[in-house]
Design a protein around this motif. Structure first.
Motif, mmCIF file in Angstrom:
data_model
loop_
_atom_site.group_PDB
_atom_site.id
_atom_site.type_symbol
_atom_site.label_atom_id
_atom_site.label_comp_id
_atom_site.label_asym_id
_atom_site.label_seq_id
_atom_site.Cartn_x
_atom_site.Cartn_y
_atom_site.Cartn_z
ATOM 1 N N THR A 306 0.830 -1.200 0.000
ATOM 2 C CA THR A 306 0.000 0.000 0.000
ATOM 3 C C THR A 306 0.870 1.259 0.000
ATOM 4 O OG1 THR A 306 -0.021 0.037 2.410
ATOM 5 C CG2 THR A 306 -1.809 -1.152 1.334
ATOM 6 N N PRO A 307 0.357 2.333 -0.588
ATOM 7 C CA PRO A 307 1.103 3.600 -0.547
ATOM 8 C C PRO A 307 1.417 4.019 0.891
ATOM 9 C CG PRO A 307 -0.720 3.768 -2.087
ATOM 10 C CD PRO A 307 -0.874 2.444 -1.386
ATOM 11 N N ALA A 308 0.437 3.880 1.782
ATOM 12 C CA ALA A 308 0.675 4.299 3.173
ATOM 13 C C ALA A 308 1.794 3.459 3.798
ATOM 14 C CB ALA A 308 -0.609 4.172 3.987
ATOM 15 N N GLY A 309 1.832 2.173 3.488
ATOM 16 C CA GLY A 309 2.880 1.302 4.016
ATOM 17 C C GLY A 309 4.252 1.710 3.501
ATOM 18 N N ILE A 310 4.320 2.072 2.239
ATOM 19 C CA ILE A 310 5.598 2.478 1.653
ATOM 20 C C ILE A 310 6.040 3.834 2.231
ATOM 21 C CG2 ILE A 310 6.761 3.120 -0.506
ATOM 22 C CD1 ILE A 310 5.004 1.017 -1.915
ATOM 23 N N ARG A 311 5.074 4.722 2.428
ATOM 24 C CA ARG A 311 5.426 6.023 3.023
ATOM 25 C C ARG A 311 5.926 5.843 4.460
ATOM 26 N NH1 ARG A 311 0.414 7.878 0.513
ATOM 27 N NH2 ARG A 311 -0.531 7.779 2.582
ATOM 28 N N LEU A 312 5.299 4.935 5.184
ATOM 29 C CA LEU A 312 5.748 4.652 6.549
ATOM 30 C C LEU A 312 7.176 4.109 6.534
ATOM 31 C CD1 LEU A 312 5.155 4.316 9.605
ATOM 32 C CD2 LEU A 312 4.268 2.025 9.089
ATOM 33 N N PHE A 313 7.441 3.236 5.591
ATOM 34 C CA PHE A 313 8.786 2.667 5.446
ATOM 35 C C PHE A 313 9.804 3.777 5.199
ATOM 36 C CE2 PHE A 313 12.018 0.983 2.414
ATOM 37 C CZ PHE A 313 12.687 0.150 3.300
ATOM 38 N N SER A 314 9.471 4.670 4.312
ATOM 39 C CA SER A 314 10.391 5.760 3.989
ATOM 40 C C SER A 314 10.707 6.584 5.240
ATOM 41 C CB SER A 314 9.757 6.640 2.918
ATOM 42 O OG SER A 314 10.481 7.833 2.793
ATOM 43 N N GLU A 315 9.678 6.795 6.054
ATOM 44 C CA GLU A 315 9.863 7.547 7.279
ATOM 45 C C GLU A 315 10.766 6.789 8.262
ATOM 46 O OE1 GLU A 315 6.590 8.589 10.432
ATOM 47 O OE2 GLU A 315 5.938 9.120 8.403
ATOM 48 N N LYS A 316 10.506 5.498 8.397
ATOM 49 C CA LYS A 316 11.284 4.673 9.342
ATOM 50 C C LYS A 316 12.750 4.593 8.926
ATOM 51 C CE LYS A 316 8.007 3.005 12.041
ATOM 52 N NZ LYS A 316 7.998 3.589 13.374
ATOM 53 N N VAL A 317 12.994 4.529 7.629
ATOM 54 C CA VAL A 317 14.367 4.421 7.139
ATOM 55 C C VAL A 317 15.138 5.694 7.466
ATOM 56 C CG1 VAL A 317 15.724 4.406 5.030
ATOM 57 C CG2 VAL A 317 13.890 2.766 5.320
ATOM 58 N N GLY A 318 14.437 6.823 7.420
ATOM 59 C CA GLY A 318 15.075 8.084 7.753
ATOM 60 C C GLY A 318 16.007 8.583 6.662
ATOM 61 N N VAL A 319 16.801 9.589 7.026
ATOM 62 C CA VAL A 319 17.709 10.185 6.057
ATOM 63 C C VAL A 319 19.121 10.035 6.591
ATOM 64 C CG1 VAL A 319 18.296 12.291 4.811
ATOM 65 C CG2 VAL A 319 15.924 11.832 5.425
ATOM 66 N N ALA A 320 19.862 9.122 5.998
ATOM 67 C CA ALA A 320 21.203 8.832 6.494
ATOM 68 C C ALA A 320 22.247 9.537 5.648
ATOM 69 C CB ALA A 320 21.444 7.333 6.477
ATOM 70 N N LYS A 321 23.392 9.782 6.278
ATOM 71 C CA LYS A 321 24.497 10.399 5.552
ATOM 72 C C LYS A 321 25.501 9.357 5.094
ATOM 73 C CE LYS A 321 25.027 15.180 6.932
ATOM 74 N NZ LYS A 321 25.764 16.102 7.772
ATOM 75 N N ARG A 322 25.337 8.140 5.583
ATOM 76 C CA ARG A 322 26.236 7.060 5.159
ATOM 77 C C ARG A 322 25.439 5.940 4.540
ATOM 78 N NH1 ARG A 322 29.857 6.495 9.834
ATOM 79 N NH2 ARG A 322 30.875 8.510 9.804
ATOM 80 N N ASP A 323 26.034 5.269 3.571
ATOM 81 C CA ASP A 323 25.341 4.157 2.924
ATOM 82 C C ASP A 323 25.049 3.048 3.918
ATOM 83 O OD1 ASP A 323 24.816 4.848 0.298
ATOM 84 O OD2 ASP A 323 26.945 4.705 -0.208
ATOM 85 N N ASN A 324 23.891 2.472 3.789
ATOM 86 C CA ASN A 324 23.546 1.362 4.669
ATOM 87 C C ASN A 324 22.632 0.389 3.934
ATOM 88 O OD1 ASN A 324 21.320 2.958 4.487
ATOM 89 N ND2 ASN A 324 21.147 3.388 6.656
ATOM 90 N N LEU A 325 22.361 -0.729 4.585
ATOM 91 C CA LEU A 325 21.566 -1.778 3.962
ATOM 92 C C LEU A 325 20.381 -2.033 4.883
ATOM 93 C CD1 LEU A 325 21.473 -3.971 1.710
ATOM 94 C CD2 LEU A 325 22.792 -5.430 3.238
ATOM 95 N N ILE A 326 19.197 -1.785 4.377
ATOM 96 C CA ILE A 326 17.998 -1.931 5.207
ATOM 97 C C ILE A 326 17.410 -3.325 5.013
ATOM 98 C CG2 ILE A 326 15.686 -1.002 5.662
ATOM 99 C CD1 ILE A 326 17.840 1.025 6.273
ATOM 100 N N ASP A 327 17.020 -3.925 6.132
ATOM 101 C CA ASP A 327 16.458 -5.271 6.052
ATOM 102 C C ASP A 327 15.079 -5.231 5.397
ATOM 103 O OD1 ASP A 327 15.493 -7.943 6.732
ATOM 104 O OD2 ASP A 327 17.261 -7.972 8.019
ATOM 105 N N PHE A 328 14.896 -6.148 4.460
ATOM 106 C CA PHE A 328 13.622 -6.261 3.748
ATOM 107 C C PHE A 328 12.457 -6.417 4.724
ATOM 108 C CE2 PHE A 328 10.405 -8.613 1.357
ATOM 109 C CZ PHE A 328 10.357 -7.873 0.193
#
Ligand code: ATP
Ligand code: MG
Length: 570
Positions: A306-328
């Motif tokens: 769902t769009p809301a689920g993807i938007r929530l994911f984007s929020e949870k991931v945040g904005v990082a300054k270093r490359d990272n790998l997010i768990d699926f």
């Protein structure tokens, strides 16, 4: 006590871009902000782009600004209208609206005029060296480059040659326009970067009008500036481009857009470059761009995310300054968060085995009551038919179960969810020894809400045979077996890591009410599709390939993260 105003940025948990924007607004640098999302229309958008979309549009919404959608269409060879349309569809689906739909190609004339301006200032020149010669004379990180023999052409000669380049007098690759900066600059990108190349190719918007095309570095910042973008947000790999971004803007004396970089989103068990996704599609390792296993937005949409689920994911991931790998599993968790609140509950049986209740009257039909969604009081009730013939999941029965098996076994009891407790009396097999039916008895005193409550250890889902319909169900798992697809061994081919179990298809039985609901809403690849929970099995969505004769469901995700559990077990 801290009010919202006196709290520090950290206390209000701003990300670093929000901190910059708030400082800029506080200093009156801008009245309001303008961001942009700048896709190159050379492929379908993926979840990484979704992150960038949520960030750019999200910031503008938060600070009362606007976001432009700008197609970065400076490379005529790889771009296509098909992609433009899909990109717009994806952004809209995610729930965002752009203020202006713009194309870098609309700025070709302006960019060209500005290039002449740089030539006039002695800051750009036409170079006749081949691409290879240019590469070889660029030097290395530790050694300076060498000047082109054409570097000191007069302003007049450069202006003339550049005009003739534009007029189509020269073949591909015979000349380029370069910025005249410094061939020994410590930043290799500042060593007289190429601004224009000759490319006799039709462009999907400008047709044959141009045969010279600007390079990314000369087009991007200037496009930002034309649109008065205040905060131009891109991914980390562009940080080395920033000095050049600033150089062009400074020398052209145009609106000072600024570039800020954040870490690319990477997710486990998938690949995210458009080049690779295209390769997966072309080599038919997946079934098109919207294969539900693909990390493309169209794939996730078809999968039922769902769009809301993807938007929530984007929020949870945040904005990082270093490359990272997010768990699926974080992405799946966010989708579940949303669906748990919105998806009506039904029952389905993926691998059915028939149960006959030998002591239940032949013609009797009862209706059990349950909430459509226990998380949503307004969802209302559903009525679940119950009769003598039922189906249960094959693996909810074991003839010789291990110790902690609390579901059905010969002589054992189990509760049918919302229904009675049953006991297995007889196991019926065919001549090959395969179980075909279970003959059980039910305890009439155990109907929920009546009689005396008696509990047993296991509760299983089931379907009334009179209310079950056949459907094709697609089950999905991680597309790749390896978690970190970005660090495969030297020389490894990522395509060899496709998970053979990433897609399985089963013939299942589904509650007829669920089926009707799904078929009513099936049409869209859009938001109108109904996602539902099949109890104990996960969330499901009707696929747009469904027909009345063959309903098709995709599993969105399971109810719990079974993957994380297997990891823990080792
Ligand atoms: P890819 O490398 O996957 O082909 P790209 O960066 O070439 O992607 P663009 O169309 O140029 O794709 O990207 C549009 C915007 O999306 C850019 O601002 C880019 O920085 C951003 N973007 C692309 N991939 C990611 C990602 N994985 N995470 C966050 N932002 C991304
Ligand atoms: Mg790109």
């Amino acid at each position: 006590m801290n009010t919202e105003k006196t709290k520090t940025a950290e206390e209000r948990s701003l990300n670093f871009i929000e901190e910059i924007i708030e400082a800029d607004l506080a200093q009156g640098k801008y009245k309001s902000i303008i961001t942009r999302f700048p896709p190159e229309p050379n492929g379908y958008l993926h979840i990484g782009h979704a992150k960038s979309i949520c960030l750019n549009f999200g910031l503008a919404i938060k600070y009362g600004g606007i976001t432009n959608l700008r197609f970065d269409d400076t490379n005529p060879i790889k771009e296509d209208v098909e992609y433009v349309d899909s990109i717009k569809e994806d952004i809209t689906w995610l729930g965002f609206q752009w203020a202006n739909e713009l194309y870098a190609s609309d700025y070709f004339q302006q960019l060209y005029d500005w290039a002449h301006g740089l030539i006039a200032k002695g800051l750009a020149y036409v170079d006749d060296q081949t691409q290879e010669e240019i590469r070889q004379t660029r030097g290395t990180v530790t050694t300076p480059g060498t000047n082109s023999p054409f570097r000191n052409r007069s302003v007049q000669e450069n202006a003339d040659l550049f005009t003739r380049m534009k007029n189509g007098e020269f073949p591909n690759g015979s000349k380029v326009l370069r910025a005249k900066i410094d061939m020994s600059h410590p930043n290799m990108l500042m060593r007289d970067p190429v601004m224009y190349r000759i490319l006799h190719a039709d462009h999907h918007r400008t047709g044959s009008r141009w045969c010279i095309y600007p390079m990314y570095d000369y087009a991007h910042g200037q496009s930002d500036s034309i649109e008065k973008i205040t905060h131009s947000i891109c991914t980390l790999e562009f940080d080395v481009h920033r000095p050049l971004y600033d150089w062009f803007i400074e020398k052209l004396e145009i609106f000072p857009s600024h570039q800020y970089e954040f870490a690319r989103l990477n997710i486990t068990h998938t690949v995210m470059s458009k080049r690779r996704l295209l390769e997966l599609v072309q080599s038919e390792l997946v079934n098109g761009w919207d294969d539900p296993r693909m990390p493309t937005i169209s794939g996730l949409r078809r999968r039922g995310y769902t769009p809301a689920g993807i938007r929530l994911f984007s929020e949870k991931v945040g904005v990082a300054k270093r490359d990272n790998l997010i768990d699926f599993s974080l992405l799946e968790w966010c989708i579940r968060e949303d669906l748990n609140k919105t998806a009506p509950r039904y029952m389905a049986v993926l691998d059915p085995i028939k149960v006959i209740l030998t002591n239940y009257p032949e013609d009797k039909l009862e209706h059990m009551k349950a909430s459509l969604n226990p998380e949503d009081a307004s969802a209302g009730e559903r009525s679940i038919p119950f009769s003598k013939e039922l189906y249960i999941e094959r693996d909810d029965f074991m003839e010789e179960p291990p110790k902690k098996f609390f579901r059905l076994r010969p002589g054992g009891e189990v509760r049918l969810k919302y229904g009675y407790i049953i006991c297995c009396e007889n196991v019926i097999k065919d001549e090959n020894g395969n179980i075909t039916e279970l003959h059980c008895t039910y305890d009439p005193d155990t109907k929920p809400g009546t009689g005396t409550w008696r509990s047993v250890k296991g509760t299983i889902h089931w379907l009334c045979a009179r209310h079950a319909a056949t459907a094709q169900v697609h089950l999905y798992d991680k597309l790749f077996t390896e978690a970190d697809m970005g660090s495969l061994p030297e020389g490894a081919d990522y395509k060899e890591y496709i998970n053979p179990l990433s897609h399985t298809t089963v013939q299942a039985l589904v509650d007829k009410d669920a089926l009707n609901l799904a078929l009513q809403a099936k049409a869209g690849k859009d938001n109108t599709r109904v996602r539902m929970q099949f109890e104990r099995l996960g969330y499901f969505v009707a696929d747009y390939n469904s027909s009345d004769t063959l309903p098709v469901f995709n599993r969105v995700c399971t109810l719990r993260d079974s993957y994380a559990k297997t990891l823990k077990k080792g």
